[in-house]
Design a protein around this motif. Structure first.
Motif, PDB file in Angstrom:
ATOM      1  N   ILE A   1       0.825  -1.211   0.000  1.00 35.50           N
ATOM      2  CA  ILE A   1       0.000   0.000   0.000  1.00 35.50           C
ATOM      3  C   ILE A   1       0.860   1.262   0.000  1.00 35.50           C
ATOM      4  N   HIS A   2       2.168   1.110   0.223  1.00 37.28           N
ATOM      5  CA  HIS A   2       3.055   2.270   0.312  1.00 37.28           C
ATOM      6  C   HIS A   2       3.702   2.629  -1.022  1.00 37.28           C
ATOM      7  N   ARG A   3       3.532   1.804  -2.040  1.00 36.55           N
ATOM      8  CA  ARG A   3       4.242   2.032  -3.300  1.00 36.55           C
ATOM      9  C   ARG A   3       3.876   3.372  -3.944  1.00 36.55           C
ATOM     10  N   ASN A   4       2.596   3.700  -3.950  1.00 34.21           N
ATOM     11  CA  ASN A   4       2.179   4.949  -4.599  1.00 34.21           C
ATOM     12  C   ASN A   4       2.800   6.162  -3.924  1.00 34.21           C
ATOM     13  N   TYR A   5       2.818   6.140  -2.595  1.00 34.97           N
ATOM     14  CA  TYR A   5       3.375   7.287  -1.871  1.00 34.97           C
ATOM     15  C   TYR A   5       4.840   7.498  -2.238  1.00 34.97           C
ATOM     16  N   PHE A   6       5.624   6.422  -2.183  1.00 40.08           N
ATOM     17  CA  PHE A   6       7.053   6.574  -2.449  1.00 40.08           C
ATOM     18  C   PHE A   6       7.331   6.814  -3.933  1.00 40.08           C
ATOM     19  N   SER A   7       6.482   6.295  -4.797  1.00 40.67           N
ATOM     20  CA  SER A   7       6.648   6.568  -6.233  1.00 40.67           C
ATOM     21  C   SER A   7       6.498   8.059  -6.518  1.00 40.67           C
ATOM     22  N   ASN A   8       5.642   8.722  -5.768  1.00 38.95           N
ATOM     23  CA  ASN A   8       5.416  10.156  -5.969  1.00 38.95           C
ATOM     24  C   ASN A   8       6.579  11.017  -5.485  1.00 38.95           C
ATOM     25  N   LEU A   9       7.511  10.418  -4.734  1.00 36.97           N
ATOM     26  CA  LEU A   9       8.671  11.175  -4.253  1.00 36.97           C
ATOM     27  C   LEU A   9       9.751  11.311  -5.321  1.00 36.97           C
ATOM     28  N   ILE A  10       9.656  10.497  -6.344  1.00 38.91           N
ATOM     29  CA  ILE A  10      10.697  10.516  -7.384  1.00 38.91           C
ATOM     30  C   ILE A  10      10.378  11.578  -8.439  1.00 38.91           C
TER      31      ILE A  10
END
Length: 363
Positions: free
Chosen positions: A354-363
């Motif tokens: 469930i955390h992939r989207n959040y961290f993907s948005n940091l790139i």
């Protein structure tokens, strides 16, 4: 020109980072000669009698490490002497969690808060009859992390006052550090740069901080023309301008910068060189406890820019070797500019996390 001052780290090699399940004693590293007269060592000596009495009265072994977990000084009561020597709780013994697994020194080193590790919690079988208390030591003026102080005894002598005792020892050392700060220069250049001399923060220009960093990277000295090129490169800046900068620095740091062959003659500590030393030893926690951001990110100095790019490349290489998601999360939480840590995290996170989207948005 030697870009990397690695002499102080030449004895810290990754060969000692072995499978903890087979370790029965800490690896022993040779300490560089300059450690003998460092601010931290003088602060230890300042409190030698008090520290020895605390350990002796409690039948404990006491030790102080550097910022990487290598013991700089130890003393053991008669009840602990034999077992302390067997497991290399001695000067030069290296007690990071990477080297010997879970232990109080390593846990305090990783978290930089006080730690108690009791008996079976120790990963190394040979100290599973020990209980250990450890506390970090900070510079009370600059906030610089110096190392860990540890008290150890047999588990049957465990006391709930153990953590209070080791924190009291840490406080003694911290007071001595403040007392011993004479002709001492501290350069912070990772993240927001600043400089302290004898415990006082100096109001320096960015150019002056660059000069001090170049001098720190050249501990044996550097000539005026070589310094000029290292600082300005091909830019059309006169030697007279550089001499004026050096003159002002010498007035701010009396008796601390030698002329002709320019060299820092005072005691110097730099966060970037300490971080490099930890990186040389592949000590991840120690490296990122020091890393607060890019090295002089605004600098256009040829020497400093090259050092920055090389250090960042090596740091990125280390990040891509990490296999522990929790460790990556700690790094991302501490350093917001490491996109490579986020990329590595995404490589390790399960696709349905469930955390992939959040961290993907940091790139």
């Amino acid at each position: 020109m030697n870009l990397f001052n690695t002499a102080s780290a030449k004895n810290l090699q990754t060969t000692h980072l072995i499978n903890q399940h087979t370790v029965h004693a800490a690896p022993v590293l040779a300490l560089p000669p300059e450690d003998k007269t460092s601010l931290f060592r003088r602060s230890i000596q300042h409190n030698y009698a008090d520290l020895l009495k605390i350990a002796d009265d409690s039948d404990m072994a006491i030790g102080l490490t550097d910022h990487q977990g290598t013991l700089l000084w130890t003393w053991s009561s008669s009840a602990m002497l034999s077992s302390a020597e067997q497991v290399h709780f001695i000067e030069g013994g290296h007690w990071s969690t990477q080297a010997v697994g879970t232990n109080a020194i390593g846990m305090a080193l990783n978290s930089q808060i006080s730690s108690c590790v009791y008996s079976h919690e120790n990963q190394m079988d040979s100290v599973r009859d020990w209980v250990c208390y450890a506390a970090p030591i900070w510079d009370p003026t600059s906030g610089q992390f110096h190392g860990i102080i540890n008290l150890s005894t047999k588990y049957k002598k465990h006391t709930p006052l153990g953590l209070l005792a080791v924190e009291r020892c840490a406080d003694l050392i911290q007071r001595a550090i403040k007392f011993e700060q004479q002709n001492f220069l501290y350069i912070k250049a990772l993240g927001s740069p600043w400089v302290q001399f004898n415990g006082q923060t100096l109001n320096l220009s960015h150019r002056q901080i660059e000069i001090l960093c170049i001098l720190a990277l050249n501990p044996h000295g550097i000539g005026l023309e070589e310094l000029h090129y290292a600082l300005y490169g091909e830019r059309s800046v006169s030697l007279k301008t550089l001499k004026a900068e050096l003159s002002q620095l010498r007035s701010l740091l009396p008796h601390s910068i030698e002329a002709r062959i320019y060299r820092l003659s005072c005691e110097v500590q730099c966060d970037f060189l300490r971080a490099e030393q930890s990186l040389n030893a592949n000590l991840i926690s120690s490296t990122f406890s020091l890393y607060k951001g890019s090295f002089l990110s605004k600098s256009e100095s040829p020497l400093l820019s090259t050092w920055r790019h090389c250090f960042d490349a090596r740091l990125s290489q280390l990040i891509y070797q990490i296999k522990d998601i929790d460790q990556l999360l700690r790094i991302i939480g501490q350093t917001h500019d490491r996109i490579d840590a986020v990329q590595r995290l995404l490589e390790l996170l399960p696709q349905d996390s469930i955390h992939r989207n959040y961290f993907s948005n940091l790139i």
